[in-house]
Every structure is written in C-alpha cells, then in structure tokens.
Design an enzyme around this catalytic site. Structure first.
Site, PDB file in Angstrom:
ATOM      1  N   GLY A   1       0.856  -1.183   0.000  1.00  0.00           N
ATOM      2  CA  GLY A   1       0.000   0.000   0.000  1.00  0.00           C
ATOM      3  C   GLY A   1       0.890   1.230   0.000  1.00  0.00           C
TER       4      GLY A   1
ATOM      5  CD  GLN B   1      -3.121  -7.564  -2.904  1.00  0.00           C
ATOM      6  OE1 GLN B   1      -3.873  -8.215  -3.643  1.00  0.00           O
ATOM      7  NE2 GLN B   1      -2.022  -7.005  -3.345  1.00  0.00           N
TER       8      GLN B   1
ATOM      9  CG  ASP C   1      -0.168   1.852  -5.507  1.00  0.00           C
ATOM     10  OD1 ASP C   1       0.616   1.472  -4.633  1.00  0.00           O
ATOM     11  OD2 ASP C   1      -1.289   1.350  -5.669  1.00  0.00           O
TER      12      ASP C   1
ATOM     13  CG  ASN D   1      -5.540   1.547  -6.953  1.00  0.00           C
ATOM     14  OD1 ASN D   1      -4.773   1.694  -5.998  1.00  0.00           O
ATOM     15  ND2 ASN D   1      -6.714   0.975  -6.807  1.00  0.00           N
TER      16      ASN D   1
END
Length: 366
Positions: A62, A216, A257, A267
């Site tokens: 993350g 995730q 990100d 992302n």
C-alpha cells in the site's frame, strides 16, 4: 454536517496496527500482511536492506504504508551503522535511499518519503541542527514520526471530504486493499470515508472484490473491516461488472499508488475495469489519495508498471492452480485515464476535472 475532529478521532480506533516503531532500540516492527487473515505475525527490522526486502516481499504494502516504512528505513540506515561522522552518515543515507527506492518501482510515496528524509538529514547537518550522528538519528526519528502523523491526519481529512459523497445506506465498491493496513495508520484512503461514516452512525457497507493474485481484498480488506464492525461483502473479481449492472453499488472508491498531473490514476490491477464499467453505467468513480501520492512531473509513458513473479498467478499460498510452466503476464497495477474519474479526493479537498488545472490549484503545488 459539522464535525468535531478531536471527537471523531476518539471514535475511530482500528484494532490492527500494521506499523510500529520502538524508540528504545530503534526497531521497526511490521505486521506481516502475507500471513493475514490466518496469523498475526510481526517482523522486526533494523537495517534498510531488510526494510527494502519487506517492501518487495509485500510484508508491508500500500503506497502510504510503504512511504512510512521507507521513512523509518532511512532512520535505520544510521541508527545501527558504524558511521562516526556526519559526512559518512549522509553517504550512508544516500545508499539507503537507492536500496529502498529499488524495492517497488510504481508507488510514488516510496520515492517521496526517502527524498524527504534525505533532504531533512542534509539540511540538519548543513544548518548545525545535528552536531553528531546521534543527534542526526533523533532528527530523522522525529521526521519519520511526522510523516506518520501527517498521514493519519490526511486520511482523517480525506474521510471527511469523502463523506460528502456518501448517503445513508450506500454500498461502496472498492478494489484491493486501501484500508488502514495499506496506509499504516489504521484508517486508510479508499476506506476513510466509510470509516468516518461508520463512526458518525451513518449506515454504509462495502463490496470488496477478492483481488487476485495476492487476494488483498479477500484477505485484508474484508478482515480489517470485519474487525472494526463495518459491513462488508466479498465477491470474485469477475463479479464486478454484474454487481454494478444489478444496481448493487452506489459509488466506487479506490486508493491510488500514483496520480499524474493530468489525472491518470495508477492503482492495483483491476481498477481500470471498475472505472470503465462505472462510467458506462453512470456510477461515480472516486480515487482517494494523499497529496504525497501525486506525481506532477511524470508522463504516462514515464511510469513503469511493476510485473511480479509468475508463480503468484500459477499458485495460491504455494498450491499450484495452473499447469506448471504456463507463460504468465502478471502486472500488479493498471492505469485509469482521467475520462473515467469522477473526482479525486485528497486531504486538501475534492478535485474535479479538468485535472491538469485543478490538481495543482487544490494541492497548492506547481
């Protein structure tokens, strides 16, 4: 709605602590997110190389959490070293910056954090604030703590701004894990508005796709939301279009990100698909990220999309699920063009198109 921020802080108390710094022996302690949800195992780190490996191996993941981890990795570069002079310390920090930056090529917060830490050290040496290595370590410890605190406060503000986009009873579709595990603070970016709404008694729930290949969504997003009593439903990645088509989703909220000046959002892989389907069906799509995630210098063609080990796709937790040796394409991020983004939600406000004009204006960056 008038919100008392201090009162809100007291109501948001996530149960999981993904990043812990131990002052007494300068040790970074990370919750190993690869083990969740079945085990809560913590890993202790004392040097930048092992910190970089923890980032690379996704013990921590993350963008904001990677940034905080990298900041503390810079502290470790000299806290446990044999350097005796400030010049040696700066050289050691420059080497640590290179080691840490190589861990993950896409997350903007990583480079932002290591650069900030190095510049802080250099300035402290040049202006005499740090007169020896021990004092420089203390300067960097305070700076890393400041990065953590700033991230916590930023996520709180993102939650407050994002609350404008949530109504009673809303169902939010997300992607991957952009919760407190991904940011290191326990609040999150994409989940910040959900956590604020929940803390204020507003009924809201989340739909989380599993997010192959590391799962995730299934392992982390579902786990942390359930731990904090927030309603969440798990779906397969392939069910995303169907749940939106069936009217089961009020909005899409994802993390990021990296976000470019023109509004391109990088992302977790699968985000682009959600954005396109949401756009087609008239569902708002929001990317939520702190200002440290914005990259106002790079162009789309400059950004390297990380590709990871093919066995992450061929196997799940070491168990083969595909023929051995089958060729695999495993990009872990994708890019969403700005035409599919309804708005960007930051700690400094909500940014609407045209992004190339409004991103620098809202963020106060040129």
């Amino acid at each position: 709605m008038r919100i008392n921020i201090e009162e809100l802080k007291s109501k948001i108390k996530p149960k999981l602590r993904p990043i812990i710094w131990r002052d007494e022996d300068n040790t970074l302690i990370l919750l190993d997110q690869r083990k969740l949800p079945f085990e809560e195992v913590y890993v202790e780190l004392r040097d930048p190389a092992s910190t970089a490996d923890a980032i690379k191996q996704m013990i921590v993941r993350g963008a904001p959490a990677i940034g905080i981890t990298a900041a503390y990795g810079m502290v470790l570069a000299i806290a446990h070293s044999n350097v005796s002079t400030l010049d040696e310390a700066l050289r050691e920090l420059a080497r640590a910056r290179e080691i840490l930056n190589a861990a993950r090529p896409t997350a903007q917060n990583l480079f932002w954090a290591t650069e900030r830490m190095y510049n802080r050290a250099r300035d402290a040496v040049n202006d005499g604030e740090a007169k020896n290595v021990k004092e420089l370590v203390e300067v960097l410890r305070r700076e890393a703590k400041a990065i953590f605190d700033e991230e916590f406060n930023a996520e709180l503000m993102m939650g407050i701004y994002g609350l404008e986009k949530i109504n009673e009873g809303d169902v939010i579709l997300t992607q991957c894990n952009a919760g407190g595990l991904a940011t290191g603070t326990g609040i999150g970016t994409a989940t910040a508005p959900v956590r604020v709404a929940h803390a204020l008694g507003i009924r809201v729930s989340v739909i989380a796709p599993e997010t192959r290949p590391w799962l995730q969504g299934a392992r982390l997003t579902v786990y942390e939301l359930m731990a904090d009593g927030i309603p969440v439903t798990l779906i397969t990645d392939t069910a995303v279009g169907y749940v939106m088509y069936k009217g089961m989703v009020n909005s899409v909220m994802v993390g990021a990100d990296r976000i470019l000046k023109d509004g391109h959002v990088y992302n977790k892989i699968g985000t682009f698909k959600e954005a396109v389907i949401a756009h087609e069906l008239g569902i708002p799509f929001y990317a939520i990220a702190p200002s440290s995630t914005f990259d106002l210098k790079s162009r789309v063609e400059d950004v390297k999309i990380e590709e990871r080990d093919p066995d992450e796709v061929r196997k799940i937790r070491g168990v083969p699920i595909a023929p051995e040796g089958v060729p695999v394409f495993n990009p872990v991020f994708d890019v969403t063009p700005p035409k599919y983004v309804t708005a960007l939600i930051t700690e400094k406000g909500i940014i609407y198109p045209p992004f190339d004009k409004n991103i620098p204006r809202v963020l106060g960056i040129t």
